[in-house]
Design a protein around this motif. Structure first.
Motif, PDB file in Angstrom:
ATOM      1  N   LEU A  54       0.825  -1.212   0.000  1.00  0.00           N
ATOM      2  CA  LEU A  54       0.000   0.000   0.000  1.00  0.00           C
ATOM      3  C   LEU A  54       0.857   1.258   0.000  1.00  0.00           C
ATOM      4  CD1 LEU A  54      -2.804  -1.100   2.481  1.00  0.00           C
ATOM      5  CD2 LEU A  54      -3.006  -0.784   0.012  1.00  0.00           C
ATOM      6  N   VAL A  55       1.953   1.228   0.739  1.00  0.00           N
ATOM      7  CA  VAL A  55       2.854   2.386   0.757  1.00  0.00           C
ATOM      8  C   VAL A  55       3.508   2.566  -0.622  1.00  0.00           C
ATOM      9  CG1 VAL A  55       5.008   3.253   1.749  1.00  0.00           C
ATOM     10  CG2 VAL A  55       3.225   2.363   3.234  1.00  0.00           C
ATOM     11  N   ALA A  56       3.866   1.457  -1.272  1.00  0.00           N
ATOM     12  CA  ALA A  56       4.432   1.568  -2.625  1.00  0.00           C
ATOM     13  C   ALA A  56       3.414   2.165  -3.589  1.00  0.00           C
ATOM     14  CB  ALA A  56       4.893   0.191  -3.114  1.00  0.00           C
ATOM     15  N   GLN A  57       2.161   1.772  -3.470  1.00  0.00           N
ATOM     16  CA  GLN A  57       1.114   2.356  -4.310  1.00  0.00           C
ATOM     17  C   GLN A  57       0.952   3.850  -4.018  1.00  0.00           C
ATOM     18  OE1 GLN A  57      -0.967   0.834  -6.642  1.00  0.00           O
ATOM     19  NE2 GLN A  57       0.203  -1.046  -6.467  1.00  0.00           N
ATOM     20  N   LEU A  58       1.025   4.199  -2.763  1.00  0.00           N
ATOM     21  CA  LEU A  58       0.884   5.602  -2.368  1.00  0.00           C
ATOM     22  C   LEU A  58       2.045   6.443  -2.885  1.00  0.00           C
ATOM     23  CD1 LEU A  58      -0.912   7.468  -0.643  1.00  0.00           C
ATOM     24  CD2 LEU A  58       0.545   6.916   1.289  1.00  0.00           C
ATOM     25  N   VAL A  59       3.259   5.942  -2.740  1.00  0.00           N
ATOM     26  CA  VAL A  59       4.435   6.667  -3.229  1.00  0.00           C
ATOM     27  C   VAL A  59       4.397   6.782  -4.751  1.00  0.00           C
ATOM     28  CG1 VAL A  59       6.944   6.474  -3.492  1.00  0.00           C
ATOM     29  CG2 VAL A  59       5.896   6.148  -1.257  1.00  0.00           C
ATOM     30  N   GLY A  60       4.037   5.692  -5.410  1.00  0.00           N
ATOM     31  CA  GLY A  60       3.967   5.729  -6.867  1.00  0.00           C
ATOM     32  C   GLY A  60       2.912   6.683  -7.383  1.00  0.00           C
ATOM     33  N   GLY A  61       1.821   6.803  -6.670  1.00  0.00           N
ATOM     34  CA  GLY A  61       0.747   7.674  -7.130  1.00  0.00           C
ATOM     35  C   GLY A  61       0.941   9.142  -6.806  1.00  0.00           C
ATOM     36  N   LEU A  62       1.651   9.428  -5.722  1.00  0.00           N
ATOM     37  CA  LEU A  62       1.764  10.822  -5.285  1.00  0.00           C
ATOM     38  C   LEU A  62       3.112  11.475  -5.568  1.00  0.00           C
ATOM     39  CD1 LEU A  62       0.030  11.041  -1.809  1.00  0.00           C
ATOM     40  CD2 LEU A  62      -0.710  12.012  -3.958  1.00  0.00           C
ATOM     41  N   LEU A  63       4.179  10.772  -5.286  1.00  0.00           N
ATOM     42  CA  LEU A  63       5.475  11.435  -5.252  1.00  0.00           C
ATOM     43  C   LEU A  63       6.284  11.339  -6.533  1.00  0.00           C
ATOM     44  CD1 LEU A  63       6.563  10.405  -1.651  1.00  0.00           C
ATOM     45  CD2 LEU A  63       5.431  12.488  -2.396  1.00  0.00           C
ATOM     46  N   ILE A  64       5.958  10.395  -7.397  1.00  0.00           N
ATOM     47  CA  ILE A  64       6.773  10.186  -8.589  1.00  0.00           C
ATOM     48  C   ILE A  64       6.055  10.787  -9.790  1.00  0.00           C
ATOM     49  CG2 ILE A  64       7.804   8.453 -10.080  1.00  0.00           C
ATOM     50  CD1 ILE A  64       8.062   6.680  -7.613  1.00  0.00           C
ATOM     51  N   SER A  65       6.780  11.652 -10.524  1.00  0.00           N
ATOM     52  CA  SER A  65       6.152  12.332 -11.655  1.00  0.00           C
ATOM     53  C   SER A  65       6.531  11.724 -13.007  1.00  0.00           C
ATOM     54  CB  SER A  65       6.517  13.816 -11.640  1.00  0.00           C
ATOM     55  OG  SER A  65       7.920  13.959 -11.736  1.00  0.00           O
ATOM     56  N   THR A  66       7.616  10.959 -13.068  1.00  0.00           N
ATOM     57  CA  THR A  66       8.023  10.339 -14.323  1.00  0.00           C
ATOM     58  C   THR A  66       7.119   9.136 -14.602  1.00  0.00           C
ATOM     59  OG1 THR A  66      10.289  10.956 -13.786  1.00  0.00           O
ATOM     60  CG2 THR A  66       9.985   9.375 -15.576  1.00  0.00           C
ATOM     61  N   PRO A  67       6.458   9.085 -15.754  1.00  0.00           N
ATOM     62  CA  PRO A  67       5.481   8.013 -15.999  1.00  0.00           C
ATOM     63  C   PRO A  67       6.067   6.604 -15.961  1.00  0.00           C
ATOM     64  CG  PRO A  67       5.216   9.759 -17.614  1.00  0.00           C
ATOM     65  CD  PRO A  67       6.446  10.077 -16.842  1.00  0.00           C
ATOM     66  N   ASP A  68       7.265   6.427 -16.506  1.00  0.00           N
ATOM     67  CA  ASP A  68       7.847   5.082 -16.514  1.00  0.00           C
ATOM     68  C   ASP A  68       8.198   4.608 -15.109  1.00  0.00           C
ATOM     69  OD1 ASP A  68       7.593   4.963 -19.245  1.00  0.00           O
ATOM     70  OD2 ASP A  68       9.633   5.715 -19.609  1.00  0.00           O
ATOM     71  N   VAL A  69       8.765   5.498 -14.309  1.00  0.00           N
ATOM     72  CA  VAL A  69       9.130   5.129 -12.938  1.00  0.00           C
ATOM     73  C   VAL A  69       7.869   4.912 -12.111  1.00  0.00           C
ATOM     74  CG1 VAL A  69      10.367   5.882 -10.876  1.00  0.00           C
ATOM     75  CG2 VAL A  69      11.302   6.377 -13.132  1.00  0.00           C
ATOM     76  N   ARG A  70       6.860   5.748 -12.318  1.00  0.00           N
ATOM     77  CA  ARG A  70       5.600   5.583 -11.601  1.00  0.00           C
ATOM     78  C   ARG A  70       4.978   4.222 -11.914  1.00  0.00           C
ATOM     79  NH1 ARG A  70       1.232   9.939 -12.689  1.00  0.00           N
ATOM     80  NH2 ARG A  70       2.665  11.145 -11.423  1.00  0.00           N
ATOM     81  N   MET A  72       6.545   1.483 -12.847  1.00  0.00           N
ATOM     82  CA  MET A  72       7.329   0.415 -12.228  1.00  0.00           C
ATOM     83  C   MET A  72       7.088   0.334 -10.731  1.00  0.00           C
ATOM     84  SD  MET A  72       8.732  -1.191 -14.608  1.00  0.00           S
ATOM     85  CE  MET A  72       9.816  -2.222 -13.691  1.00  0.00           C
ATOM     86  N   VAL A  73       6.968   1.464 -10.068  1.00  0.00           N
ATOM     87  CA  VAL A  73       6.741   1.465  -8.614  1.00  0.00           C
ATOM     88  C   VAL A  73       5.353   0.918  -8.294  1.00  0.00           C
ATOM     89  CG1 VAL A  73       6.475   2.948  -6.594  1.00  0.00           C
ATOM     90  CG2 VAL A  73       8.402   3.284  -8.139  1.00  0.00           C
ATOM     91  N   THR A  74       4.335   1.341  -9.022  1.00  0.00           N
ATOM     92  CA  THR A  74       2.988   0.857  -8.734  1.00  0.00           C
ATOM     93  C   THR A  74       2.838  -0.624  -9.098  1.00  0.00           C
ATOM     94  OG1 THR A  74       2.220   1.711 -10.846  1.00  0.00           O
ATOM     95  CG2 THR A  74       1.864   3.094  -8.908  1.00  0.00           C
ATOM     96  N   MET A  75       3.509  -1.073 -10.145  1.00  0.00           N
ATOM     97  CA  MET A  75       3.444  -2.498 -10.487  1.00  0.00           C
ATOM     98  C   MET A  75       4.200  -3.355  -9.480  1.00  0.00           C
ATOM     99  SD  MET A  75       1.489  -3.228 -12.917  1.00  0.00           S
ATOM    100  CE  MET A  75       0.365  -1.912 -12.558  1.00  0.00           C
ATOM    101  N   SER A  76       5.295  -2.841  -8.957  1.00  0.00           N
ATOM    102  CA  SER A  76       5.989  -3.591  -7.906  1.00  0.00           C
ATOM    103  C   SER A  76       5.117  -3.665  -6.655  1.00  0.00           C
ATOM    104  CB  SER A  76       7.342  -2.966  -7.593  1.00  0.00           C
ATOM    105  OG  SER A  76       7.181  -1.687  -7.028  1.00  0.00           O
ATOM    106  N   GLY A  77       4.362  -2.611  -6.372  1.00  0.00           N
ATOM    107  CA  GLY A  77       3.411  -2.658  -5.263  1.00  0.00           C
ATOM    108  C   GLY A  77       2.329  -3.697  -5.497  1.00  0.00           C
ATOM    109  N   ALA A  78       1.895  -3.833  -6.742  1.00  0.00           N
ATOM    110  CA  ALA A  78       0.877  -4.844  -7.057  1.00  0.00           C
ATOM    111  C   ALA A  78       1.433  -6.252  -6.892  1.00  0.00           C
ATOM    112  CB  ALA A  78       0.368  -4.644  -8.483  1.00  0.00           C
ATOM    113  N   VAL A  79       2.689  -6.459  -7.273  1.00  0.00           N
ATOM    114  CA  VAL A  79       3.310  -7.781  -7.104  1.00  0.00           C
ATOM    115  C   VAL A  79       3.465  -8.111  -5.623  1.00  0.00           C
ATOM    116  CG1 VAL A  79       5.458  -9.065  -7.461  1.00  0.00           C
ATOM    117  CG2 VAL A  79       4.451  -7.773  -9.336  1.00  0.00           C
ATOM    118  N   VAL A  80       3.859  -7.134  -4.830  1.00  0.00           N
ATOM    119  CA  VAL A  80       3.994  -7.353  -3.387  1.00  0.00           C
ATOM    120  C   VAL A  80       2.619  -7.635  -2.768  1.00  0.00           C
ATOM    121  CG1 VAL A  80       4.665  -6.244  -1.214  1.00  0.00           C
ATOM    122  CG2 VAL A  80       6.121  -6.047  -3.220  1.00  0.00           C
ATOM    123  N   MET A  81       1.577  -6.990  -3.289  1.00  0.00           N
ATOM    124  CA  MET A  81       0.229  -7.252  -2.785  1.00  0.00           C
ATOM    125  C   MET A  81      -0.215  -8.682  -3.093  1.00  0.00           C
ATOM    126  SD  MET A  81      -3.076  -4.770  -3.168  1.00  0.00           S
ATOM    127  CE  MET A  81      -2.130  -3.346  -2.716  1.00  0.00           C
TER     128      MET A  81
END
Length: 98
Positions: A54-70, A72-81
């Protein structure tokens, strides 16, 4: 991600983390889960894993502005979920006996 969704996601992550600390520290489970969970320690680790997702999803959605990095971060959060969901399933199974 809007600030309302982020606040709700942060609150859910905090509540799950509190439940994980209670489960790992004291072995406490909510009353509606006591009949299904047979391994409280594994369930506590599953809750901590879910909090990290959930924290990875939150960081990916709020703090990262680069689309590719966002992405990757949100997908890694989904894998961890998904890993956390597998741990929850493992916590509901009886221990293997020989």
């Amino acid at each position: 991600m809007s600030s309302y969704v982020a606040a709700l996601l942060g609150l859910v992550a905090l509540l799950v983390a509190c439940g994980a600390v209670a489960t790992l520290g004291r072995g406490w489970l909510p009353p509606w889960l006591r009949t299904r969970i047979v391994r409280p320690a594994v369930f506590g680790w599953a809750q901590l894993t879910m909090t990290a997702a959930l924290v990875a999803q939150l960081v990916g959605g709020l703090l990262i502005s680069t689309p590719d990095v966002r992405f990757m971060v949100t997908m890694s959060g989904a894998v961890v979920m998904l890993l956390a969901a597998g741990l929850i399933g493992l916590a509901q199974r009886l221990p293997f006996s020989r």
